[in-house]
Enzyme design. Structure first.
Site, PDB file in Angstrom:
ATOM      1  N   LYS A 207      30.935 -35.068 192.364  1.00 33.66           N
ATOM      2  CA  LYS A 207      29.865 -35.688 191.902  1.00 33.66           C
ATOM      3  C   LYS A 207      30.291 -36.935 190.801  1.00 33.66           C
ATOM      4  O   LYS A 207      31.270 -36.769 190.155  1.00 33.66           O
ATOM      5  CB  LYS A 207      28.898 -35.019 191.099  1.00 33.66           C
ATOM      6  CG  LYS A 207      28.222 -33.862 192.048  1.00 33.66           C
ATOM      7  CD  LYS A 207      27.180 -33.325 191.355  1.00 33.66           C
ATOM      8  CE  LYS A 207      27.203 -32.126 190.471  1.00 33.66           C
ATOM      9  NZ  LYS A 207      26.323 -31.701 189.609  1.00 33.66           N
TER      10      LYS A 207
ATOM     11  N   GLY B 110      39.537 -28.541 186.375  1.00 35.57           N
ATOM     12  CA  GLY B 110      39.615 -26.704 186.673  1.00 35.57           C
ATOM     13  C   GLY B 110      39.788 -26.896 188.133  1.00 35.57           C
ATOM     14  O   GLY B 110      40.798 -26.287 188.544  1.00 35.57           O
TER      15      GLY B 110
HETATM   16  P1  ADP Z   1      37.452 -30.726 189.010  1.00 36.46           P
HETATM   17  O1  ADP Z   1      37.032 -29.316 188.403  1.00 36.46           O
HETATM   18  O2  ADP Z   1      38.850 -30.955 189.233  1.00 36.46           O
HETATM   19  O3  ADP Z   1      36.913 -31.708 187.857  1.00 36.46           O
HETATM   20  P2  ADP Z   1      35.313 -31.093 190.438  1.00 36.46           P
HETATM   21  O4  ADP Z   1      34.532 -29.818 189.883  1.00 36.46           O
HETATM   22  O5  ADP Z   1      34.440 -32.605 189.928  1.00 36.46           O
HETATM   23  O6  ADP Z   1      36.749 -31.232 190.264  1.00 36.46           O
HETATM   24  O7  ADP Z   1      35.199 -31.084 192.085  1.00 36.46           O
HETATM   25  C1  ADP Z   1      35.699 -30.188 192.877  1.00 36.46           C
HETATM   26  C2  ADP Z   1      34.835 -29.971 194.030  1.00 36.46           C
HETATM   27  O8  ADP Z   1      34.565 -30.982 194.815  1.00 36.46           O
HETATM   28  C3  ADP Z   1      35.686 -28.846 194.968  1.00 36.46           C
HETATM   29  O9  ADP Z   1      35.198 -27.751 194.931  1.00 36.46           O
HETATM   30  C4  ADP Z   1      35.606 -29.645 196.261  1.00 36.46           C
HETATM   31  O10 ADP Z   1      35.444 -28.859 197.480  1.00 36.46           O
HETATM   32  C5  ADP Z   1      34.451 -30.620 196.200  1.00 36.46           C
HETATM   33  N1  ADP Z   1      34.661 -31.864 197.113  1.00 36.46           N
HETATM   34  C6  ADP Z   1      35.635 -32.669 197.336  1.00 36.46           C
HETATM   35  N2  ADP Z   1      35.370 -33.539 198.220  1.00 36.46           N
HETATM   36  C7  ADP Z   1      34.115 -33.354 198.567  1.00 36.46           C
HETATM   37  C8  ADP Z   1      33.110 -33.979 199.581  1.00 36.46           C
HETATM   38  N3  ADP Z   1      33.623 -34.898 200.257  1.00 36.46           N
HETATM   39  N4  ADP Z   1      32.140 -33.367 199.934  1.00 36.46           N
HETATM   40  C9  ADP Z   1      31.570 -32.276 199.205  1.00 36.46           C
HETATM   41  N5  ADP Z   1      32.310 -31.640 198.032  1.00 36.46           N
HETATM   42  C10 ADP Z   1      33.585 -31.992 197.905  1.00 36.46           C
HETATM   43 MG    MG Z   2      34.850 -28.389 188.805  1.00 37.67          MG
END
Ligand code: ADP
Ligand code: MG
Length: 396
Positions: free
Chosen positions: A203, A353
């Site tokens: 997001k 994470g």
């Molecule tokens: P982080 O934990 O590294 O900060 P986020 O929690 O913001 O990362 O996002 C990770 C999630 O985003 C993953 O579970 C991944 O599956 C999802 N994601 C990545 N690209 C997409 C997409 N195009 N549509 C839906 N979900 C997505």
């Molecule tokens: Mg995350």
């Protein structure tokens, strides 16, 4: 941000309070991943090798009611730590009181003690999470020096980090904390250039602060993951059924205008009709057609990002490029990992994470200069915020 570290204090014969991050995943009382315990070992070993008495404590999960305590004891963690250190570790099933005080007073140089989950203090009025002054003072009274090695909670002012430090007890960073300050902190305050930031994940709303702060600091910002489509929408593009945050479209438009050429959006997507690894995938340049959802960046974008990364001296990456958990949508994240792995002489940092999990799961862990362990804390550092847990560590 020059902070005192554990190397700046004398530990011999000292009762050394160490706030560690032992917030490990547990299933039916069994630790399913001991990475965080392993990661704390250098600091713990340094304390005992230098003749200190290591008094360790951490939170574990969220505890709000008496019932929440079940399965949240640090006892299995203390046992695992004993195995890893190859020496006995005393576990005290209390967060305060006579048993704890006696155990601490009986410690000899080089001994290791773990006391119970600091959040057990939250049941009766949020004493730990609410940074209750009396609790911080009590814990501080158990030791001579305080080592904060829990970066993951540095963005919170809790009794077990800020509370203890604010009593005036000498407060220094442990090795994990030092590394986070050095790599994540320096990347945003004094990066070697060119500085390329890569932001992805689910997001936009989670990363707004980071994008805003990095627009003025980074030379390029590459956007991927689910947040792509809120930006696409802001540009009037078709996004099919892709993830979108309608209430962030206006903001995305603003960010696009503010960032100008710095902001690089994907030029193609891997799509599918369902959020599933078992349906056929399609590749689309630009717009995502109706009935499809964008689940990864496409090959043209991987090439574009690899090119944008060429010559970079600092890279900060937060948020996967696609739904890497499904093999059909992992190529974008792998491609960017590979591009980063090929950089010569660059400081490369991955945080978040899921991003850290992706890099490790995809086999690129050793290709990064630093994998930041604290999700919220590293985001807030990237947002340019002052972290209370960090601020409370003594300056050099
Ligand atoms: P982080 O934990 O590294 O900060 P986020 O929690 O913001 O990362 O996002 C990770 C999630 O985003 C993953 O579970 C991944 O599956 C999802 N994601 C990545 N690209 C997409 C997409 N195009 N549509 C839906 N979900 C997505
Ligand atoms: Mg995350």
């Amino acid at each position: 941000m020059a902070k005192k570290t554990i190397k700046d204090v004398d530990l011999k014969d000292k009762k050394v309070l160490v706030r560690v991050d032992f917030n490990v995943p547990l299933k039916d009382g069994v630790i399913t991943n001991d990475n965080r315990i392993v990661a704390a070992l250098p600091t713990i070993k340094y304390v005992i090798d230098n003749g200190g008495k290591a008094i360790l404590f951490s939170h574990l999960g969220r505890v709000k009611t008496e019932e929440d305590k079940a399965g949240k004891s640090l006892k299995p963690v203390a046992e695992r730590l004993g195995e890893l250190l190859g020496k006995p570790v005393t576990f005290v099933p209390e967060t305060r009181g006579a048993e704890l005080e006696t155990a601490v007073n009986n410690m000899k140089d080089g001994d290791v003690l773990v006391f119970e989950n600091t959040r057990f203090e939250d049941i009766d009025g949020k004493k730990e999470s609410g940074n209750d002054a009396e609790l911080g003072k009590y814990w501080a009274s158990l030791g001579d020096v305080f080592v904060n090695d829990a970066f993951g909670t540095a963005h919170r002012a809790h009794a077990s980090n800020v509370g203890i430090a604010s009593t005036g007890i000498p407060t220094v960073a442990g090795f994990l904390m030092e590394k986070e300050i050095k790599f994540v902190g320096e990347a945003v305050t004094a990066p070697k250039r060119p500085f390329v930031a890569i932001l992805g994940g689910a997001k936009v709303s989670d990363k707004i602060g980071v994008i805003e702060n990095l627009i003025s600091k980074a030379d390029k910002i590459l956007i991927g993951g689910g947040m792509t489509y809120t930006f696409y929408k802001a540009k009037g593009m078709n996004i099919g059924n892709s993830l979108v945050e309608e209430d962030k479209v206006a903001l995305a438009k603003e960010l696009i205008e503010k960032a100008g050429d710095k902001l690089i959006l994907p030029i193609d997507s891997i799509t599918a009709a369902e959020f599933s690894n078992d349906v056929p995938t399609e590749e689309h340049s630009g717009d995502v057609p109706d009935g499809q959802m964008g689940l990864d960046i496409g090959p043209e974008t991987i090439a574009l990002f690899a090119q944008a990364l060429e010559g970079a001296k600092t890279v900060v990456w937060n948020g996967p490029m696609g739904v890497f958990e499904m093999s059909n949508f992992a190529k974008g994240t792998i491609g960017v990992c590979e591009a980063i792995a090929n950089l010569a002489d660059a400081t490369t940092i991955i945080g978040g994470g899921d991003s850290a999990a992706a890099a490790i799961q995809l086999g690129f862990a050793d290709k990064f200069t630093h994998i930041s362990t604290g999700g919220g804390a590293s985001l807030e550092l990237l947002e340019g915020k002052e972290l209370p847990g960090l601020a409370a560590i003594n300056d050099k």
